[in-house]
Design a protein around this motif. Structure first.
Motif, PDB file in Angstrom:
ATOM      1  N   ASN A 118      50.385   8.534  51.553  1.00  0.00           N
ATOM      2  CA  ASN A 118      49.835   8.103  52.457  1.00  0.00           C
ATOM      3  C   ASN A 118      49.724   6.952  53.650  1.00  0.00           C
ATOM      4  OD1 ASN A 118      49.949   8.372  55.088  1.00  0.00           O
ATOM      5  ND2 ASN A 118      47.508   8.479  55.019  1.00  0.00           N
ATOM      6  N   LYS A 119      51.432   6.155  53.552  1.00  0.00           N
ATOM      7  CA  LYS A 119      51.087   5.255  54.208  1.00  0.00           C
ATOM      8  C   LYS A 119      50.993   4.405  56.017  1.00  0.00           C
ATOM      9  CE  LYS A 119      54.099   3.282  50.252  1.00  0.00           C
ATOM     10  NZ  LYS A 119      54.871   2.174  49.936  1.00  0.00           N
ATOM     11  N   GLY A 120      50.703   5.890  55.901  1.00  0.00           N
ATOM     12  CA  GLY A 120      50.304   6.384  57.357  1.00  0.00           C
ATOM     13  C   GLY A 120      49.501   6.691  58.474  1.00  0.00           C
ATOM     14  N   LEU A 159      46.145   8.114  58.861  1.00  0.00           N
ATOM     15  CA  LEU A 159      44.865   9.551  57.900  1.00  0.00           C
ATOM     16  C   LEU A 159      44.307  10.502  58.973  1.00  0.00           C
ATOM     17  CD1 LEU A 159      43.791   9.213  55.036  1.00  0.00           C
ATOM     18  CD2 LEU A 159      41.008   7.808  56.117  1.00  0.00           C
ATOM     19  N   VAL A 160      44.765  11.207  58.089  1.00  0.00           N
ATOM     20  CA  VAL A 160      44.339  12.554  58.794  1.00  0.00           C
ATOM     21  C   VAL A 160      42.453  12.696  57.708  1.00  0.00           C
ATOM     22  CG1 VAL A 160      46.021  14.087  58.766  1.00  0.00           C
ATOM     23  CG2 VAL A 160      44.597  14.372  56.699  1.00  0.00           C
ATOM     24  N   SER A 161      41.900  13.846  58.431  1.00  0.00           N
ATOM     25  CA  SER A 161      40.306  13.532  57.659  1.00  0.00           C
ATOM     26  C   SER A 161      40.792  14.678  56.901  1.00  0.00           C
ATOM     27  CB  SER A 161      39.685  15.008  58.619  1.00  0.00           C
ATOM     28  OG  SER A 161      38.671  14.851  58.399  1.00  0.00           O
ATOM     29  N   GLN A 162      39.928  12.892  55.736  1.00  0.00           N
ATOM     30  CA  GLN A 162      39.129  13.177  54.265  1.00  0.00           C
ATOM     31  C   GLN A 162      38.966  13.953  54.019  1.00  0.00           C
ATOM     32  OE1 GLN A 162      37.184  11.847  52.711  1.00  0.00           O
ATOM     33  NE2 GLN A 162      37.954  11.940  49.993  1.00  0.00           N
ATOM     34  N   LEU A 163      37.660  14.144  54.496  1.00  0.00           N
ATOM     35  CA  LEU A 163      36.886  15.169  54.630  1.00  0.00           C
ATOM     36  C   LEU A 163      37.482  16.871  54.674  1.00  0.00           C
ATOM     37  CD1 LEU A 163      33.840  16.233  53.660  1.00  0.00           C
ATOM     38  CD2 LEU A 163      33.082  16.140  56.202  1.00  0.00           C
ATOM     39  N   GLU A 164      37.665  17.308  55.826  1.00  0.00           N
ATOM     40  CA  GLU A 164      38.423  18.419  55.846  1.00  0.00           C
ATOM     41  C   GLU A 164      39.832  18.411  54.886  1.00  0.00           C
ATOM     42  OE1 GLU A 164      38.119  21.596  58.028  1.00  0.00           O
ATOM     43  OE2 GLU A 164      37.712  20.357  58.177  1.00  0.00           O
ATOM     44  N   TYR A 165      40.447  17.604  54.583  1.00  0.00           N
ATOM     45  CA  TYR A 165      41.209  18.346  53.616  1.00  0.00           C
ATOM     46  C   TYR A 165      40.486  18.451  51.860  1.00  0.00           C
ATOM     47  CZ  TYR A 165      45.894  17.007  50.501  1.00  0.00           C
ATOM     48  OH  TYR A 165      46.580  17.221  50.074  1.00  0.00           O
ATOM     49  N   ASN A 189      43.146   9.861  50.895  1.00  0.00           N
ATOM     50  CA  ASN A 189      44.164   9.449  51.981  1.00  0.00           C
ATOM     51  C   ASN A 189      45.249  10.382  51.741  1.00  0.00           C
ATOM     52  OD1 ASN A 189      44.814   7.448  53.462  1.00  0.00           O
ATOM     53  ND2 ASN A 189      46.100   6.447  51.721  1.00  0.00           N
ATOM     54  N   PRO A 190      44.493  11.485  52.620  1.00  0.00           N
ATOM     55  CA  PRO A 190      45.135  12.484  53.042  1.00  0.00           C
ATOM     56  C   PRO A 190      46.405  11.660  54.171  1.00  0.00           C
ATOM     57  CG  PRO A 190      44.019  13.345  53.280  1.00  0.00           C
ATOM     58  CD  PRO A 190      43.344  12.235  52.840  1.00  0.00           C
ATOM     59  N   SER A 191      47.460  12.442  53.942  1.00  0.00           N
ATOM     60  CA  SER A 191      48.529  12.254  55.871  1.00  0.00           C
ATOM     61  C   SER A 191      48.593  13.862  56.578  1.00  0.00           C
ATOM     62  CB  SER A 191      49.824  11.840  54.845  1.00  0.00           C
ATOM     63  OG  SER A 191      51.009  12.569  54.397  1.00  0.00           O
ATOM     64  N   SER A 192      49.259  13.613  57.303  1.00  0.00           N
ATOM     65  CA  SER A 192      49.358  15.121  57.784  1.00  0.00           C
ATOM     66  C   SER A 192      50.780  15.858  57.531  1.00  0.00           C
ATOM     67  CB  SER A 192      50.438  14.582  59.406  1.00  0.00           C
ATOM     68  OG  SER A 192      51.583  14.026  59.596  1.00  0.00           O
TER      69      SER A 192
END
Length: 320
Positions: free
Chosen positions: A239-241, A243-249, A280-283
């Motif tokens: 992911n270079k954009g 960040l979505v919820s790391q906890l939820e992911y 570091n998840p992305s959408s």
């Protein structure tokens, strides 16, 4: 919960704030001595091959069987229990048994169960041939020269008992009940969210109830199902954009990993790729996770079946 997912009974328990304990001061070791999932699957496969009887027992208030070797004081919840007010105005209770959420509780219970196996019922365990499995030390077995015997699989306070016949299983239940306050749950139906079904073709295990639960937890119960867990040509990149919820992911990955490890090996490839991006998840990564949920919606009743020795050994691979 009952086998069909209905509520069996409500339980309440005192849970302390274990997260406030400091490592090296309040606790030193913490681990969960449990039978491995693949050990349970292996025992179920052996049960299918040898037509074993499978029963289940539960230790009532298991952690209360553990005696503390130190003084633990608990601040009283308001208006819940009788308490003693000290000179400084604090209301405290002295705990003489393990309390839920204390880091060491599982270790103490496991050591208690092990010592009980070795001392209180030493004659039964050793003299009658019980042996500790060296590959998984939560498994005990006892067989005589004729091949009759039992195996005990311990998962904290849940026990699966595998026996050649019902008589051997009942004998084992009696000596377990003589050591602990046990609940006899009869023939095994559900263990750790895994449903066990015995039929003429062998033993099947599935997690439809667990999958339904996690679909609701992550709001996918009404999603449109798909027939494959992941597009093999898909390229996942760091992911270079935004960040979505790391906890939820991470929660979603954890729930899916448990299904994968237990009965749903068909999502192993997808989970192997998706779990790399938990920090570091992305959408885009979340969209691929969503596809796995949609696939589980379509294949909720998939599972594993053990049918004894097959005439032909077949292996299926989805390598791309």
């Amino acid at each position: 919960m009952k086998v069909d997912g209905a509520i069996d009974k409500y339980k309440s328990k005192l849970v302390i704030q274990g997260f406030r304990q400091k490592e090296g001061i309040d606790f030193f070791d913490t681990y969960a001595p449990v039978a491995k999932i693949y050990t349970i699957r292996l025992l179920l496969a052996l049960a299918a091959i040898h037509h074993l009887v499978i029963h289940q027992m539960d230790v009532k208030t298991a952690f209360l069987n553990g005696d503390l070797d130190e003084d633990i004081y608990l601040k009283q919840p308001k208006k819940r229990f009788d308490y003693v007010v000290l000179s400084n105005g604090f209301a405290l209770n002295l705990a003489d048994k393990c309390v839920y959420s204390k880091f060491e509780e599982i270790i103490i219970w496991f050591e208690t169960s092990t010592k009980t196996m070795a001392s209180k019922v030493c004659d039964v365990v050793l003299s009658n041939g019980f042996a500790l499995n060296q590959a998984d030390k939560c498994v005990y077995s006892k067989f005589d020269t004729s091949g009759k015997g039992v195996m005990i699989c311990l998962y904290v306070d849940d026990m699966l008992i595998f026996g050649i016949d019902l008589e051997e299983v009942d004998k084992t239940k009696k000596f377990l009940s003589s050591s602990f306050d046990m609940k006899d749950m009869g023939e095994a139906e559900v263990i750790l969210g895994i449903r066990i079904r015995k039929g003429n073709n062998g033993i099947s295990i599935a997690q439809s109830h667990y999958i339904d639960k996690i679909l609701k937890k992550f709001n996918f119960e009404n999603c449109s199902p798909v027939r494959t867990p992941i597009d093999p040509s898909l390229k996942l990149l760091p992911n270079k954009g935004s960040l979505v919820s790391q906890l939820e992911y991470s929660r979603a990955i954890g729930c899916l990993m448990y299904a994968m490890i237990s009965t749903r090996h068909d999502i192993a490839y997808a989970m192997g790729r998706l779990s790399r991006y938990s920090s570091n998840p992305s959408s885009h990564h979340w969209q691929v996770v969503s596809r796995v949920f949609k696939y589980l919606k379509e294949t909720m009743n998939y599972g594993l079946t053990y049918s004894g020795y097959p005439s032909v050994f077949e292996v299926y691979s989805d390598a791309t």
